[in-house]
Design an enzyme around this catalytic site. Structure first.
Site, mmCIF file in Angstrom:
data_model
loop_
_atom_site.group_PDB
_atom_site.id
_atom_site.type_symbol
_atom_site.label_atom_id
_atom_site.label_comp_id
_atom_site.label_asym_id
_atom_site.label_seq_id
_atom_site.Cartn_x
_atom_site.Cartn_y
_atom_site.Cartn_z
ATOM 1 C CD GLU A 286 2.986 8.490 8.073
ATOM 2 O OE1 GLU A 286 2.141 7.985 6.979
ATOM 3 O OE2 GLU A 286 4.194 9.002 7.599
ATOM 4 C CB CYS A 320 -1.690 3.566 11.066
ATOM 5 S SG CYS A 320 -0.100 3.900 11.208
HETATM 6 C C1 UN1 Z 1 1.806 2.742 12.686
HETATM 7 O O1 UN1 Z 1 1.023 1.640 12.781
HETATM 8 O O2 UN1 Z 1 1.208 3.651 13.613
HETATM 9 O O3 UN1 Z 1 4.870 -1.123 9.265
HETATM 10 C C2 UN1 Z 1 3.006 2.797 12.205
HETATM 11 C C3 UN1 Z 1 4.376 -1.365 10.395
HETATM 12 C C4 UN1 Z 1 4.835 -0.426 11.512
HETATM 13 C C5 UN1 Z 1 3.737 0.583 11.620
HETATM 14 C C6 UN1 Z 1 3.983 1.930 12.408
HETATM 15 N N1 UN1 Z 1 6.236 -0.104 11.310
HETATM 16 O O4 UN1 Z 1 3.491 -2.284 10.538
#
Ligand code: UN1
Length: 523
Positions: A286, A320
């Site tokens: 991811e 992310c």
């Molecule tokens: C990440 O930013 O590494 O949707 C994933 C969101 C969080 C993201 C997690 N649950 O903003």
């Protein structure tokens, strides 16, 4: 709402006046401060172990605060952790799945019970505000519960199959692979470590967890709570330290059955390539994002301004899922810009322990240096409409504080528009149509999250149909592109944002940690 809780904080929570939330957090911060600065071991096979050296973690909130001293795992310690996980696998995979789930659910309940302590620690270790940090702890518990529910709903992934002859009987089972290396990032130090580890553990795999070197204390607390839930020795192992030696051992050690990684594209691609050099093995990635929000001529500006501000600047853009590009229809561009700049001016930057602060520090000096380079490029090649400073007044001199920034007028394809920065910097571009916005949004290697603001249902449908992103939102004032929740918003990176095609938080996550065996018997 989780059992026994009178309130629940998620990433969509805009605030709370509940005294219990604030008192609980503030008391936990005081307790965490008193306990900070200790020396911590690796945990291998249920036992403490020393590594090849020690490293210090200092708080980005205030560098004078020593979070703790942690062990640097060398390749030998990582190999020992893989071996311990391998030994534990034979028993853990044979534990009847309802019992495995009961253990993990007890761990989830421990996390919920200790959410203030976890939140306080995350606030100090990585600089999260109270709401971001509490949501991280709550998400961790919900991820574990949701993955347990998946195994339960599928009755342990065992099912009868068809037959070609009367005397033939086939059962299909999904079985664990073995030892998984879980490599987690600093930005959701409890939730993502818990989610990836739980994805592996529920089905009977065992885990070696390597948290980001900026956030070992949060991972250690998670480790403790899961062990308190009843995980047998060696089922979960914790190795801290630099990425290099851990990665080297993980990709070359034949005892590792799979890797699950959340982090940067460069590291993820390299892990994938090296891990699969000898033979194909599952490697779930991811990765980052360069997530766009689209504001059409039919947008509600209140929702758009709030949603974009929260997603671009929440936790300093260090998600992310953060929004880093916004494409605004020319007809609304002027008021959108003016209102966004005004909203940005209201976002208090400072010590994340303070109740009114929206934006804490970025993670470290390297992030500040990246910010300063990006701002210089923004001034040179575009127009900086807001932000751009490092704040060094008073106590802020001791931390990594920068202001949220908005850049306009960059050429298409500029590095600030294409590279993931992981900083509170947002690039704005005017567009003439939804079609143009979609084309620009999709002109990215990444494809993680995206958002649209439009009150016209046909535009929203076009967006869902054409946007190249695994997580798409419409008209979400609580976050244009951020705030996915387990069981609510499956989180799957497309294109260079991920390798799995089935995301965390979603209904197809757990199966990816299992391999199929069909069992045919002739009677
Ligand atoms: C990440 O930013 O590494 O949707 C994933 C969101 C969080 C993201 C997690 N649950 O903003």
């Amino acid at each position: 709402m989780s059992r026994g809780q009178d309130f629940k904080i998620t990433y969509s929570t805009l605030g709370s006046s509940a005294a219990a939330v604030h008192d609980g957090f503030e008391q936990a911060v005081a307790a965490a401060l008193a306990a900070l600065g200790g020396s911590h071991s690796l945990w291998i096979g249920g036992r403490e172990r020393q590594g090849a050296g020690e490293f210090e973690v200092r708080s980005p909130v205030d560098r004078r605060l020593l979070v703790g001293r942690f062990q640097v795992a060398g390749r030998g310690e990582v190999a020992a952790a893989i071996a311990a996980a391998g030994d534990a696998f034979e028993d853990w995979r044979r534990v009847p799945w309802p019992e495995r789930l009961a253990i993990l659910r007890r761990g989830a309940d421990r996390i919920s019970a200790r959410r203030f302590e976890l939140a306080a620690l995350m606030s100090l270790e990585v600089g999260k505000t109270r709401f971001e940090a509490l949501a991280d702890a709550e998400e961790a518990a919900d991820l574990i519960r949701y993955y347990c529910q998946q195994l339960e709903e599928a009755a342990g992934f065992e099912r009868p199959m068809g037959r070609l002859a009367d005397n033939e009987r086939t059962r299909d089972v999904l079985r664990p692979y073995g030892v998984w290396a879980v490599i987690s990032p600093f930005n959701f130090p409890v939730a993502l470590a818990a989610g990836m580890a739980a994805g592996a553990l529920v089905g009977g795999n065992t885990v070696v967890l390597k948290p980001a070197s900026a956030a070992p204390a949060s991972a250690l607390e998670l480790y403790r709570l899961l062990v308190e839930g009843g995980l047998p020795d060696g089922v979960l192992n914790l190795v801290t330290g630099a990425g290099g030696p851990v990665g080297e051992e993980v990709v070359t050690n034949p005892g590792v059955a799979g890797i699950v990684f959340t982090g940067s594209r460069a590291v993820g691609f390299e892990l994938h390539r090296r891990f699969n050099a000898a033979r194909p093995r599952p490697c779930h990635l991811e990765l980052g994002g360069k997530n766009a929000a689209l504001v059409t001529a039919r947008a509600d500006l209140d929702k758009a301004v709030e949603g974009v501000a929260r997603s671009a600047f929440g936790f300093g853009g260090q998600k992310c899922s953060a929004c880093s590009r916004v494409y605004v229809d020319r007809s609304l561009a002027e008021p959108f810009r003016a209102r966004l700049v005004a909203r940005m001016g209201e976002l208090a930057v400072g010590d994340p322990r303070d109740r009114e602060v929206f934006l804490g520090p970025v993670i470290d000096e390297a992030a500040v240096a990246r910010y300063e380079r990006a701002i210089a490029a923004a001034r040179r090649d575009g127009r900086l409409l807001a932000g751009g400073e490092r704040l060094t007044d008073g106590d802020r001199a001791h931390g990594c504080y920068v202001t949220p920034a908005l850049v306009d007028g960059l050429p298409d394809g500029h590095e600030l528009v294409t590279e993931e920065l992981f900083l509170p910097i947002l690039c704005l571009r005017e567009v003439d149509s939804l079609a143009a916005a979609l084309e620009l949004a999709n002109a990215s290697d990444y494809g993680l999250t995206a958002g649209i603001f439009s009150e016209e249902p046909a535009e929203v449908e076009t967006f869902f149909d054409r946007i190249e992103a695994g997580v798409a939102y419409a008209n979400r004032a609580s976050g244009a592109t951020t705030g996915a929740w387990p069981g609510v918003n499956p989180f799957c990176g497309w294109k260079a944002s991920g390798s799995t095609g089935k995301g965390g938080c979603g209904p197809y996550y757990v199966q990816q940690f299992l391999r199929e065996q069909s069992r045919t018997v002739m009677e």
